[in-house]
Design an enzyme around this catalytic site. Sequence first.
Site, PDB file in Angstrom:
ATOM      1  N   GLU A   1      -8.991  -9.959  -8.207  1.00  9.35           N
ATOM      2  CA  GLU A   1      -8.026  -8.882  -7.956  1.00  9.35           C
ATOM      3  C   GLU A   1      -6.836  -8.973  -8.906  1.00  9.35           C
ATOM      4  OE1 GLU A   1      -7.341  -9.122  -3.720  1.00  9.35           O
ATOM      5  OE2 GLU A   1      -9.407  -8.499  -3.298  1.00  9.35           O
TER       6      GLU A   1
ATOM      7  N   LYS B   1       0.812  -1.215   0.000  1.00 11.38           N
ATOM      8  CA  LYS B   1       0.000   0.000   0.000  1.00 11.38           C
ATOM      9  C   LYS B   1       0.850   1.271   0.000  1.00 11.38           C
ATOM     10  CE  LYS B   1      -4.022  -2.081   2.234  1.00 11.38           C
ATOM     11  NZ  LYS B   1      -4.970  -1.946   3.367  1.00 11.38           N
TER      12      LYS B   1
ATOM     13  N   ARG C   1       2.563  -6.711   8.839  1.00  7.59           N
ATOM     14  CA  ARG C   1       1.884  -5.553   9.429  1.00  7.59           C
ATOM     15  C   ARG C   1       2.484  -5.162  10.777  1.00  7.59           C
ATOM     16  NH1 ARG C   1      -4.096  -7.242   7.338  1.00  7.59           N
ATOM     17  NH2 ARG C   1      -4.032  -6.076   5.384  1.00  7.59           N
TER      18      ARG C   1
ATOM     19  N   PHE D   1     -15.786   3.289   6.448  1.00  7.81           N
ATOM     20  CA  PHE D   1     -14.388   3.604   6.124  1.00  7.81           C
ATOM     21  C   PHE D   1     -14.103   3.653   4.628  1.00  7.81           C
ATOM     22  CE2 PHE D   1     -14.631  -1.016   6.840  1.00  7.81           C
ATOM     23  CZ  PHE D   1     -14.146  -1.498   5.628  1.00  7.81           C
TER      24      PHE D   1
ATOM     25  N   HIS E   1      -2.168  -5.366   1.363  1.00  5.38           N
ATOM     26  CA  HIS E   1      -3.494  -5.943   1.151  1.00  5.38           C
ATOM     27  C   HIS E   1      -3.286  -7.381   0.715  1.00  5.38           C
ATOM     28  CE1 HIS E   1      -7.542  -6.593  -0.519  1.00  5.38           C
ATOM     29  NE2 HIS E   1      -6.905  -7.194  -1.518  1.00  5.38           N
TER      30      HIS E   1
ATOM     31  N   TYR F   1     -12.366  -1.664  -4.299  1.00 11.90           N
ATOM     32  CA  TYR F   1     -12.923  -1.857  -2.959  1.00 11.90           C
ATOM     33  C   TYR F   1     -14.439  -1.713  -2.917  1.00 11.90           C
ATOM     34  CZ  TYR F   1      -8.244  -1.945  -0.970  1.00 11.90           C
ATOM     35  OH  TYR F   1      -6.959  -2.289  -0.642  1.00 11.90           O
TER      36      TYR F   1
ATOM     37  N   THR G   1      -5.245  -6.892  10.642  1.00 11.22           N
ATOM     38  CA  THR G   1      -5.451  -5.563  10.065  1.00 11.22           C
ATOM     39  C   THR G   1      -4.946  -4.474  11.001  1.00 11.22           C
ATOM     40  OG1 THR G   1      -7.402  -6.373   8.893  1.00 11.22           O
ATOM     41  CG2 THR G   1      -7.208  -3.996   9.142  1.00 11.22           C
TER      42      THR G   1
ATOM     43  N   ASN H   1      -2.040   0.102   6.819  1.00 10.27           N
ATOM     44  CA  ASN H   1      -1.549  -1.175   7.312  1.00 10.27           C
ATOM     45  C   ASN H   1      -0.644  -1.926   6.341  1.00 10.27           C
ATOM     46  OD1 ASN H   1      -3.445  -2.178   5.519  1.00 10.27           O
ATOM     47  ND2 ASN H   1      -4.873  -2.838   7.094  1.00 10.27           N
TER      48      ASN H   1
ATOM     49  N   ARG I   1      -2.286 -14.538   4.384  1.00 12.97           N
ATOM     50  CA  ARG I   1      -3.022 -13.841   5.446  1.00 12.97           C
ATOM     51  C   ARG I   1      -2.312 -14.022   6.795  1.00 12.97           C
ATOM     52  NH1 ARG I   1      -6.854 -10.691   3.705  1.00 12.97           N
ATOM     53  NH2 ARG I   1      -7.954 -10.738   5.660  1.00 12.97           N
TER      54      ARG I   1
END
Length: 132
Positions: free
Chosen positions: A120, A3, A96, A51, A109, A43, A85, A106, A79
Amino acid sequence: MIKPDAVKAGHIGAILNQITENGFRIKAMKLTQLTLADAKKFYEIHQERPFYGELTEFMSSGPIVAAILEKDNAVEDFRKLIGSTNPAEAEEGTIRKKFATSVGENAVHGSDSDENAKIEADFHFAGREVFG
């Protein structure tokens, strides 16, 4: 995706190193920047969430690194590797925990299912950009 916060902070190499050290193979990768419209499309599943506006503004605020990763059990393993998160709740050693600064910023993704991973991947890459 790596990100905008992690790209801006110069963490691309360290994050990619951690990913590859954990057995992931990179099938496609590029540095790019999402437009606000791109971020809203990517998204859109969250469009009713409070958010959503902040998320899409953030994700279009600077360059990202989009990638397709491959490994047996890739979604679940990634993950685990990226962690919670909320970086304050993430396990030690996760991406993270090391690189994120907040729930909103964070660092990375990760897709939450094989189906979403395919969607994606197709969002970011044309077929000729995907290897191996």
